[in-house]
Design a protein around this motif. Sequence first.
Motif, mmCIF file in Angstrom:
data_model
loop_
_atom_site.group_PDB
_atom_site.id
_atom_site.type_symbol
_atom_site.label_atom_id
_atom_site.label_comp_id
_atom_site.label_asym_id
_atom_site.label_seq_id
_atom_site.Cartn_x
_atom_site.Cartn_y
_atom_site.Cartn_z
ATOM 1 N N SER A 8 0.845 -1.188 0.000
ATOM 2 C CA SER A 8 0.000 0.000 0.000
ATOM 3 C C SER A 8 0.881 1.239 0.000
ATOM 4 O O SER A 8 2.091 1.167 0.241
ATOM 5 C CB SER A 8 -0.928 0.005 1.232
ATOM 6 O OG SER A 8 -0.177 -0.025 2.430
ATOM 7 N N GLY A 9 0.292 2.395 -0.258
ATOM 8 C CA GLY A 9 1.017 3.655 -0.228
ATOM 9 C C GLY A 9 2.113 3.717 -1.271
ATOM 10 O O GLY A 9 1.949 3.282 -2.422
ATOM 11 N N ASP A 319 -6.434 -2.500 0.362
ATOM 12 C CA ASP A 319 -6.412 -1.342 1.252
ATOM 13 C C ASP A 319 -6.029 -1.818 2.651
ATOM 14 O O ASP A 319 -6.643 -2.728 3.203
ATOM 15 C CB ASP A 319 -7.781 -0.672 1.293
ATOM 16 C CG ASP A 319 -7.795 0.554 2.199
ATOM 17 O OD1 ASP A 319 -6.703 1.040 2.533
ATOM 18 O OD2 ASP A 319 -8.894 1.000 2.570
ATOM 19 N N ASP A 321 -6.011 -0.095 5.675
ATOM 20 C CA ASP A 321 -6.411 0.907 6.676
ATOM 21 C C ASP A 321 -5.603 2.192 6.552
ATOM 22 O O ASP A 321 -5.262 2.822 7.552
ATOM 23 C CB ASP A 321 -6.274 0.329 8.088
ATOM 24 C CG ASP A 321 -7.116 -0.920 8.280
ATOM 25 O OD1 ASP A 321 -8.239 -0.943 7.740
ATOM 26 O OD2 ASP A 321 -6.648 -1.853 8.946
ATOM 27 N N GLY A 322 -5.284 2.568 5.318
ATOM 28 C CA GLY A 322 -4.563 3.810 5.111
ATOM 29 C C GLY A 322 -3.088 3.752 5.424
ATOM 30 O O GLY A 322 -2.398 4.764 5.350
ATOM 31 N N ARG A 323 -2.573 2.564 5.779
ATOM 32 C CA ARG A 323 -1.159 2.452 6.127
ATOM 33 C C ARG A 323 -0.286 2.345 4.873
ATOM 34 O O ARG A 323 -0.695 1.799 3.857
ATOM 35 C CB ARG A 323 -0.940 1.242 7.033
ATOM 36 C CG ARG A 323 -1.501 1.430 8.433
ATOM 37 C CD ARG A 323 -1.208 0.256 9.325
ATOM 38 N NE ARG A 323 -1.980 -0.927 8.960
ATOM 39 C CZ ARG A 323 -2.013 -2.044 9.684
ATOM 40 N NH1 ARG A 323 -1.302 -2.120 10.784
ATOM 41 N NH2 ARG A 323 -2.733 -3.080 9.294
ATOM 42 N N ASP A 324 0.912 2.864 5.010
ATOM 43 C CA ASP A 324 1.892 2.833 3.930
ATOM 44 C C ASP A 324 2.921 1.767 4.282
ATOM 45 O O ASP A 324 3.898 2.047 4.974
ATOM 46 C CB ASP A 324 2.545 4.211 3.793
ATOM 47 C CG ASP A 324 3.436 4.298 2.552
ATOM 48 O OD1 ASP A 324 3.798 3.249 2.000
ATOM 49 O OD2 ASP A 324 3.761 5.430 2.154
#
Length: 535
Positions: A8-9, A319, A321-324
């Motif tokens: 992610s990110g 996704d 949880d918005g973590r990179d």
Amino acid sequence: MSFRIGVSGSAADAVRRVVPTLVDDLVASSITTLDPSLWGSDAEAEAAKRLGWTESVAISRPLVAEITALRESLHAAGVTRIALAGMGGSSLAPEVITNTSGVNLTVLDATDPGQVLAALSDHLESTALVVSSKSGSTVETDSQRRVFERAFRAAGIDPAERIIVVTDPGSPLEESARAAGYRVFNADPNVGGRYSALTAFGLVPSGLAGVDIGEILDEAESVLLSLAVDSLDNPGLVLGAAIASAQPRRDKLAIVADGTHIVGFADWVEQLIAESTGKLGTGILPVVLDLDAPELAANLPDVQVVRVVADAGVDIFADQDGRDEIRVSGTLGAQFLVWEYATVVAGRLLGINPFDQPDVESAKIATRGLLDSRPEPEPAAFIADGIEVRGTPHVIGAASDLASAIDALLEELGPDGYVAVQAYVNRLALPQLAGIRSKLATLSRRPVTFGWGPRFLHSTGQFHKGGTATGVFLQILATPPEDLSIPDRPFTFGELIQAQASGDASVLAEHGRPVLTLTLTSPEENLDTLFEALG
């Protein structure tokens, strides 16, 4: 599946941007077909003799029966404990394999006399020693072998009945071992030490200790096809792109065990990546972290987080949880092979040769020079409550006590720097010293690595000298309560570990790295003083 990865990110952005090019360039299939040209003309000669790890599963299969038969023979002779003398990849892979399997293996990758004495005194009568070294010239392993030979003879045990050697064919160690009547397992000479987890170096000590090594090979075999195919979901390509190609660069790789069943895997990954990529002023610095490490909450822009989890899910771009971050899961054998592929892919992306270690030898040369000449120890700049303080001029010149010396070292940190703690002590007697890592991370607000000396010299030691020139170094030594001589050598273990620390400090200083050396003259008493100085 035996291996899963989710990104992610910025890691996901890197995968989307870079992996299609890797696929078009046929990188995965070229690795599998042993193409040495992938890393450029300067690396081609080295790569041509270092890609054998891609074939380790097939080459190592015949070893399973041999190792099992020897284990049964040793058990029949009353041998119930296996000790391993080895450094770097020769010890870290067996350590992970046996710990994950819940099997006892005494790993001796140290030169502290107290730690060596502890290995010698633990049920020697029922012990067999595996000596692992590609060449046999490694000073630590050679010294460990010598003291075990002496101890076996003193106990009325024929060393030929208790010493097993793993080495490359034709090495000086093979010649001397066969002359001494030792059982010898030859490893694949086309595999470098840090890529040797699935060769005799990883399998012999693990199998003799009681691990089902056939299962480890099965786990690795399950990912061979996915790693060989030039596809967008090839896990080696995805992981290699994720750790090496974020924009802007993230050259610190925080590795966190977060629900995985594998024990100590980050320590193995640390040596693989640091020694493979830390050269020519670039590289990726692995930082082994606990779940509550200060770095994880700091959201540092140059740190890429990798979590080794129980299940990374089926969607590479899920996704999170918005973590990179990067999340990986899988069996141990599969993890070994995927990370090896990813590391050489990262080497291609960074423009370096992932198979050499040009700066490791410099510390060895400095150590040998000190052992040959054995000069008087450099006097301490000052002594604070029994702790001798030494260091490079910029650090010591600004210090008047222990706390100010540590402050002076941390003031040398740049915005993209890191702190490396190098503990040349008996880690069996002082395990709590590892707690200094999180304290320094809180103080510095930068990534902090922790390595037990001298074993880190065979892994992160390459990055310290050859990687990005942003590190500051805290050496912690201890005056051993008892020394131990080495048969037919003009130095003791106490002198050896002192020379290794001093030699590495001198090489770091020559490279312009700030160094602070603290020697604990009464180790257990001095620990409180050291932790107080860190607040």
